[in-house]
Each structure stands twice: as structure tokens, then as C-alpha cells.
Design a protein around this motif. Structure first.
Motif, PDB file in Angstrom:
ATOM      1  N   THR A  23      53.741 -30.218  16.472  1.00 34.81           N
ATOM      2  CA  THR A  23      52.389 -29.666  16.597  1.00 34.81           C
ATOM      3  C   THR A  23      51.928 -29.067  15.273  1.00 34.81           C
ATOM      4  O   THR A  23      50.797 -29.296  14.843  1.00 34.81           O
ATOM      5  CB  THR A  23      52.355 -28.583  17.691  1.00 34.81           C
ATOM      6  N   ILE A  24      52.805 -28.307  14.643  1.00 38.80           N
ATOM      7  CA  ILE A  24      52.462 -27.675  13.361  1.00 38.80           C
ATOM      8  C   ILE A  24      52.175 -28.735  12.295  1.00 38.80           C
ATOM      9  O   ILE A  24      51.205 -28.627  11.528  1.00 38.80           O
ATOM     10  CB  ILE A  24      53.592 -26.737  12.898  1.00 38.80           C
ATOM     11  N   GLU A  25      53.010 -29.778  12.240  1.00 39.39           N
ATOM     12  CA  GLU A  25      52.783 -30.840  11.267  1.00 39.39           C
ATOM     13  C   GLU A  25      51.447 -31.543  11.529  1.00 39.39           C
ATOM     14  O   GLU A  25      50.735 -31.919  10.600  1.00 39.39           O
ATOM     15  CB  GLU A  25      53.934 -31.854  11.317  1.00 39.39           C
ATOM     16  N   VAL A  65      44.445 -22.978  10.660  1.00 37.78           N
ATOM     17  CA  VAL A  65      45.058 -22.253  11.789  1.00 37.78           C
ATOM     18  C   VAL A  65      46.582 -22.240  11.721  1.00 37.78           C
ATOM     19  O   VAL A  65      47.229 -21.543  12.504  1.00 37.78           O
ATOM     20  CB  VAL A  65      44.617 -22.859  13.144  1.00 37.78           C
ATOM     21  N   VAL A  66      47.161 -23.002  10.812  1.00 40.96           N
ATOM     22  CA  VAL A  66      48.617 -23.171  10.773  1.00 40.96           C
ATOM     23  C   VAL A  66      49.386 -21.860  10.602  1.00 40.96           C
ATOM     24  O   VAL A  66      50.329 -21.598  11.366  1.00 40.96           O
ATOM     25  CB  VAL A  66      49.022 -24.185   9.684  1.00 40.96           C
ATOM     26  N   SER A  74      53.192 -18.420  13.320  1.00 42.56           N
ATOM     27  CA  SER A  74      53.702 -17.105  13.673  1.00 42.56           C
ATOM     28  C   SER A  74      53.844 -16.949  15.185  1.00 42.56           C
ATOM     29  O   SER A  74      54.859 -16.446  15.682  1.00 42.56           O
ATOM     30  CB  SER A  74      52.768 -16.020  13.123  1.00 42.56           C
ATOM     31  N   ILE A  75      52.830 -17.392  15.928  1.00 44.69           N
ATOM     32  CA  ILE A  75      52.866 -17.290  17.389  1.00 44.69           C
ATOM     33  C   ILE A  75      54.016 -18.121  17.955  1.00 44.69           C
ATOM     34  O   ILE A  75      54.746 -17.683  18.847  1.00 44.69           O
ATOM     35  CB  ILE A  75      51.527 -17.765  17.990  1.00 44.69           C
ATOM     36  N   HIS A  88      47.762 -26.210  22.589  1.00 49.21           N
ATOM     37  CA  HIS A  88      47.870 -27.178  21.490  1.00 49.21           C
ATOM     38  C   HIS A  88      49.218 -27.897  21.551  1.00 49.21           C
ATOM     39  O   HIS A  88      49.295 -29.101  21.299  1.00 49.21           O
ATOM     40  CB  HIS A  88      47.727 -26.471  20.140  1.00 49.21           C
ATOM     41  N   VAL A  89      50.272 -27.140  21.874  1.00 48.83           N
ATOM     42  CA  VAL A  89      51.610 -27.735  21.946  1.00 48.83           C
ATOM     43  C   VAL A  89      51.667 -28.777  23.061  1.00 48.83           C
ATOM     44  O   VAL A  89      52.162 -29.892  22.866  1.00 48.83           O
ATOM     45  CB  VAL A  89      52.685 -26.652  22.174  1.00 48.83           C
TER      46      VAL A  89
END
Length: 201
Positions: free
Chosen positions: A70-72, A81-82, A87-88, A156-157
């Protein structure tokens, strides 16, 4: 391929080293001769990639790995927003859901997570909440905007899990109860209000 037994299991296990990696499986039998036959089948499956594909699929659907993907993905689509979402994910989502298969997370799991948010979060690591530990009175509760960010990040995940094919279907999300602090959004301007506003433009 090597078969062996452990103190914690009555079954025979098999360990195979292939291409520098170890693959370990339970043979699900207490019969040593049958375990050897199953170990041969496992070895051949691994040689033909079938066994390795099964291991790979399980790893891909682990919540923590979906978070990494998801981060990538967000680094390409919405890089701003990354830092916040990273962090979350590291402080809250992975401690709660990390080792689980994303397909096993259901409505009741999310309801429990939402309950933690509704109670303010109190800046605790989410795992402490599930262990029943009380927060320090000096800790500040999460703001309403932060709570919403947690939920959006979690969604999002799951959305990414659907996009990359590791999530079979989206879970049913609990309804978020807006607090009094958030207030209630007003309706559209009336024609009279538009007219009044136009006098000042």
C-alpha cells in the motif's frame, strides 16, 4: 529433504532446502514411512514451484505485507500522504493486524478497532488497548481528524489488497459515529443566502 519430530507436535515434519531457502511443512501423520512418502511429494512440488507458489501466496496476503505494498502504491499515486500513513501503519495497524491474513479480518475485528478509536485512542499503542491496559491519565486523546485518518488509512490497505488480488472481498465496515466535537455539516446555501452573499462580492 529431512523429516523430523518436535516436542510440541505428534506429527512428523519435513524441512527442504532449495535455492538457499528453507521450506518447512507438517506431514500431518505420525507414521514415519508415510511421512517419508509425503516428504518426497513436497520436494517434487517445490522443484516444480507449486509448493513455493503456495508459500508465496500466503505471504502476500499477510496484512503487514499488504501494508508495505500500500505504501509503495501511495508513493506513486499520492506521495504527500505517505509519511502520515506510514506512521499510522507502523504504530497502530501492524501491531493490531500485522501477522494475520488480510482475508481473515472481519466486521467484528474492525468493530473492536473502531471502539478503540471511539474511546479516544489516548495515544496508546493499539495492542495495549486489546490487552485491557489502562492509559496514562496524562496521555492526550486522539483528535477527531486523527481518528478519521486512521480509518481512511485502514481502508486504503483493504482497497490495495483488492487491487493486487490478495483480498477476496472488502469487509463490511462498521458505521462511524461522529462525535459532538465534529458537529454537523450545514446544508447548501439557500437562494436568499446566495443573493445576500452576492451583495458583498
Amino acid at each position: 529433504a529431512t523429516i523430523y519430530q518436535t516436542e510440541r507436535s505428534q506429527y512428523w515434519w519435513c524441512r527442504v532446502r532449495l535455492d538457499g531457502k528453507y521450506y518447512t511443512r507438517s506431514m500431518k501423520t505420525i507414521d514415519k514411512r508415510l511421512a517419508k512418502e509425503k516428504a518426497k511429494v513436497l520436494f517434487m512440488d517445490l522443484i516444480t514451484n507449486e509448493g513455493r507458489r503456495e508459500v508465496s501466496d500466503k505471504a502476500r496476503s499477510q496484512f503487514a505485507n499488504v501494508c508495505k505494498g500500500t505504501i509503495e502504491h501511495l508513493k506513486i499515486t499520492t506521495p504527500k500522504v505517505v509519511p502520515n500513513y506510514q506512521s499510522i501503519i507502523n504504530r497502530v495497524l501492524i501491531p493490531k493486524f500485522g501477522i494475520r491474513d488480510i482475508n481473515s479480518i472481519d466486521y467484528h475485528d474492525l468493530l473492536q478497532f473502531y471502539s478503540w478509536l471511539q474511546e479516544g485512542g489516548l495515544g496508546r499503542n493499539v495492542s495495549e488497548f486489546y490487552k485491557g491496559r489502562k492509559a496514562n491519565n496524562q496521555e492526550q486523546p486522539l483528535t477527531e481528524s486523527t481518528k478519521r485518518h486512521y480509518i481512511v488509512c485502514l481502508k486504503h490497505v483493504f482497497d490495495y489488497g483488492m487491487r493486487c488480488g490478495v483480498l477476496n472481498r472488502l469487509p463490511n465496515y462498521p458505521k462511524w459515529k461522529r462525535s459532538k466535537e465534529e458537529g454537523i455539516g450545514r446544508d447548501y446555501f439557500t437562494w436568499q443566502e446566495y443573493t445576500s452573499l452576492g451583495r458583498f462580492i
